[in-house]
Enzyme design. Structure first.
Site, PDB file in Angstrom:
ATOM      1  N   HIS A 479       4.093  -1.631  -0.894  1.00 51.26           N
ATOM      2  CA  HIS A 479       3.711  -2.983  -0.483  1.00 51.26           C
ATOM      3  C   HIS A 479       4.944  -3.775  -0.051  1.00 51.26           C
ATOM      4  O   HIS A 479       4.941  -4.415   1.021  1.00 51.26           O
ATOM      5  CB  HIS A 479       3.007  -3.686  -1.638  1.00 51.26           C
ATOM      6  N   GLU A 480       6.005  -3.736  -0.858  1.00 48.22           N
ATOM      7  CA  GLU A 480       7.201  -4.508  -0.528  1.00 48.22           C
ATOM      8  C   GLU A 480       7.928  -3.921   0.679  1.00 48.22           C
ATOM      9  O   GLU A 480       8.489  -4.666   1.487  1.00 48.22           O
ATOM     10  CB  GLU A 480       8.138  -4.570  -1.744  1.00 48.22           C
ATOM     11  N   HIS A 483       6.519  -5.192   3.866  1.00 47.00           N
ATOM     12  CA  HIS A 483       6.947  -6.547   4.243  1.00 47.00           C
ATOM     13  C   HIS A 483       8.178  -6.528   5.147  1.00 47.00           C
ATOM     14  O   HIS A 483       8.466  -7.540   5.807  1.00 47.00           O
ATOM     15  CB  HIS A 483       7.241  -7.376   2.999  1.00 47.00           C
ATOM     16  N   GLU A 502       0.669 -10.935   3.832  1.00 45.94           N
ATOM     17  CA  GLU A 502       0.126 -10.258   2.662  1.00 45.94           C
ATOM     18  C   GLU A 502      -1.052  -9.340   3.002  1.00 45.94           C
ATOM     19  O   GLU A 502      -1.236  -8.302   2.367  1.00 45.94           O
ATOM     20  CB  GLU A 502      -0.289 -11.285   1.612  1.00 45.94           C
TER      21      GLU A 502
END
Length: 743
Positions: A479-480, A483, A502
């Protein structure tokens, strides 16, 4: 700017007048003091105003000198007198003694507001519009407005960049006789240097930041902003293009967290949300203010300083047991993305190195992956871009480091270290070139209020991700990493469109994690369907238990992206305390992207996504930029009556569950893995309802019974040879999602 804001409201004000003048570069020179829990020092801002707001005046004259107006005398700042034997916090690079700050061993004479006695008058500005009487000319001067909160601003001055040796090469017009115009011309030339001269540019920024001051500027602060003016500078182009601000943070500042790590040692980190970095340094918060930065941070030699930076900084030893760390960034980013962490971190290294891991960092694309190459010129402002670098395009695994308290060494080696290479490689296989050249991962203290946070070149991870097996850590890491593309390299022009960051990261984490695990397509599909079911239940709960106005992904509708004439704006619900606990932007954004991918087919959708990344990296976008390009780049037969207007109506501008999602979930059939999890949860719910025995013998009998029932029930619902589903096997689920299904 005359905006009356109520701090109790839940909208976050962005006060900076970015329509008039833009910060192009920050130079921070800071000291970290753990005894006082204060970060103090200077920040030099380099501006670009262009020619848009230039106002010609035949009476322009040099005004860069200390004010002599009698009304201003009580606002002139006096230096803090320091013992010559105690100059810890005085930078050896500084050439201006009046910027020295009281060091270790001196009595702290700060008041409760954090202002030093010698600067008390300069900081008591709430009772006057400016820090000196503006007289009749006050309304005629240009007013620079910076976002600022929970800071003690001690002094603001113009920087005499013309005094830097060798800087005259940046003066195009030798006929300039007005010194202030000459200084501004130097800065304009400096901030527009071509990308291939970035090293020279950083060096010039550093030398200019050390130049002496040439006149104090008038300043005022209120709850949310710092306002600065120069007498006689009536337009933005006339305003000084390089200013220095002496300031200090406050222990209770909302951008900075002082705490102890898992080993009980002091540390500090910045997590700007919800007010971003305005309590760390005065800045322009609106995302349109894309800037670069460099920073020198000093702390005791026992501490490690980590920061958003392209370089893997090493400490420079100073006198008296202190070290300095230097970081820089050449890719323009919003100031809100800068982060810093200082603590007794230890770099975690694997016990053994794999030759395969080392080779993976140099691995190239096969011919079938040629569509990842960047074609044509990038659409962003000029900077040293990795998408135009052939060797960067083939780098599956970027250099990375892991830092954590030493007490977590074994856990990091067991779980985190081995996950980073496959997760980075998986992300590259989906989206192509990594936007950033390196990655630091820090396990932050236990009070960190989230599972993770991504900033340029650095990711914060909660210690909670290290528990259980690798699934929770792997999905959060993915997930990070996502980003890096969506949220950092590509940002939202309007922060109310949080789903653009997000929603994409949530959707991509499943895709990255499946590839990192090297799952077969059928296994990946089942795992992703299970996570979709959990997110569907979480979304239903969110909709039932949250205000309708906070369920809208595009709350400003047709006004999305609009700002006032000055550039200021309000972020709707940005300060609402409920927002911290809501996942609606994650969940509805995820389901929208999942809906589009299923409508178009994964091959079509991800092929487009790679093209979108290459087109918009380094830029800010709105929802329509993504949706319009998506619909323009897919065949007519695959659009299936989709339109930007219908997506806005059904998904982005309405509260509640989107109708297409309700239809899909009602018609969908549960996969095998979902049924297995349902059986497992039902079993544990039954066990929770049984009377609990306190005696040890009866407890042992109960544990045996649980083990027996686990084997029996699991064998009834799994294909032959398949491993039984247990709670431990569910650890790949998001913590909130798992709690939701068990309640």
């Amino acid at each position: 700017m005359n905006i009356n804001l109520d701090p109790s409201r839940d909208d976050l004000p962005l006060m900076a007048n970015t329509s008039h003048i833009l910060v192009k570069h920050y130079v921070l020179d800071l000291d970290v003091n753990f005894e006082s829990q204060i970060i103090e020092g200077t920040i030099v801002l380099f501006f670009d105003s262009g020619n848009k707001f230039r106002k010609k005046s035949s009476s322009t004259e040099e005004t860069c000198r200390p004010e002599s107006n009698e009304a201003c005398k009580f606002r002139m700042l006096e230096p803090c007198h320091i013992s010559v034997t105690n100059t810890r916090t005085f930078s050896s690079k500084m050439g201006y003694n009046d910027f020295a700050i009281c060091g270790k061993g001196e009595k702290d004479t700060s008041g409760k507001d954090g202002n030093h006695d010698n600067w008390k008058l300069a900081s008591e500005i709430s009772s006057s519009k400016y820090c000196c009487d503006t007289g009749n000319h006050g309304s005629e001067d240009f007013l620079l407005v910076l976002d600022c909160c929970d800071l003690s601003v001690l002094k603001v001055e113009e920087v005499d960049v013309a005094a830097v040796p060798g800087i005259e090469k940046f003066t195009r017009s030798p006929k300039l006789t007005v010194v202030s115009e000459l200084r501004n011309q130097i800065v304009r030339e400096l901030v527009t240097l071509p990308a291939d001269r970035w090293r020279e540019q950083l060096d010039c920024y550093a030398r200019c930041s050390q130049a002496p001051g040439c006149g104090e500027l008038l300043f005022d602060t209120d709850t949310w902003s710092l306002q600065i003016r120069k007498t006689g500078a009536q337009t933005a182009p006339d305003f000084p293009h390089a200013i220095r601000i002496l300031y200090r943070t406050k222990p209770q500042g909302r951008s900075v967290t002082w705490t102890s790590d898992q080993s009980g040692r002091p540390c500090v980190y910045t997590m700007g949300s919800p007010i971003n970095n305005r309590a760390l340094f005065p800045c322009q918060e609106p995302p349109v203010a894309m800037s670069t930065w460099q920073a020198t941070v000093r702390a005791a030699a026992s501490f490690v300083v980590l920061m958003s930076g392209e370089n893997s900084a090493k400490p420079t030893q100073l006198q008296e047991g202190y070290s300095s760390w230097h970081y820089y960034v050449t890719m323009p980013m919003p100031a809100s993305t800068l982060t810093i962490a200082v603590g007794s971190w230890t770099e975690m290294k694997p016990e053994t190195y794999s030759s395969n891991d080392l080779a993976a960092e140099r691995r190239s694309f096969s011919p079938s992956e040629a569509d990842f190459r960047c074609v044509g010129v990038c659409g962003h402002v000029e900077y040293p871009c990795r998408f135009q670098n052939a060797s960067a395009a083939t780098q599956e695994i970027i250099p990375h480091r892991v830092f954590a308290p030493v007490c977590l060494k074994h856990t990091c080696q067991e779980t985190l270290l081995r996950l980073i290479p496959p997760c980075l490689s998986a992300a590259h296989s989906v989206l192509g070139t990594h936007p950033f050249s390196r990655l630091d991962v820090l396990i932050v203290p236990a009070n960190f209020p989230s599972l993770g946070m991504a900033s340029p070149h650095i990711v914060f991870l909660s210690q909670s991700t290290l528990t259980g097996r690798s699934h929770l850590c792997g999905t959060r890491l993915c997930h990070e990493i996502a980003h890096s593309w969506f949220g950092l390299a590509i940002g939202a022009r309007d922060w109310t469109e949080e789903w653009l960051s997000e929603g994409f990261a949530t959707h991509l984490e499943d895709v990255f994690w499946a590839k990192a695990q090297q799952l077969a397509p059928s296994e990946a599909q089942e795992q992703q369907e299970l996570r979709a079911v959990l997110r569907w239940r979480r979304l239903q709960d969110e909709v039932r238990n949250s205000p309708e106005e906070m369920q809208v992904l595009r709350p400003n509708k047709e006004k999305t992206g609009h700002v006032s004439d000055s550039g200021s704006s309000l972020i709707k619900h940005g300060l609402n305390p409920e927002k911290v606990f809501m996942q609606v932007h994650y969940l509805k954004g995820y389901f929208l992207l999942r809906f589009l991918a299923r409508k178009l087919g994964d091959d079509t959708y991800f092929s487009f996504l790679r093209k979108f990344v290459h087109t918009f990296h380094g830029q800010l976008i709105l929802s329509q930029d993504f949706l319009q390009m998506l619909l323009e780049n897919i065949p007519e037969e695959k659009r299936l009556e989709l339109s930007v207007e219908s997506i806005f109506r059904d998904w982005l501008e309405s509260s509640g569950i989107p109708q297409p999602l309700q239809t899909e979930r009602q018609a969908g059939a549960e996969c095998v893995l979902v049924r297995q999890v349902g059986v497992e949860v039902a079993k544990w719910n039954r066990m929770n309802r049984r009377p609990r025995k306190r005696k040890r013998k009866e407890k042992e009998v109960l544990e045996k019974m649980i083990h027996s029932e686990n084997e029996q029930e699991s064998s009834d619902y799994r294909p032959q040879g398949e491993v039984p589903v247990t709670l431990e096997a569910l650890s790949f689920l998001n913590t909130k999602d798992y709690t939701n299904i068990c309640v």
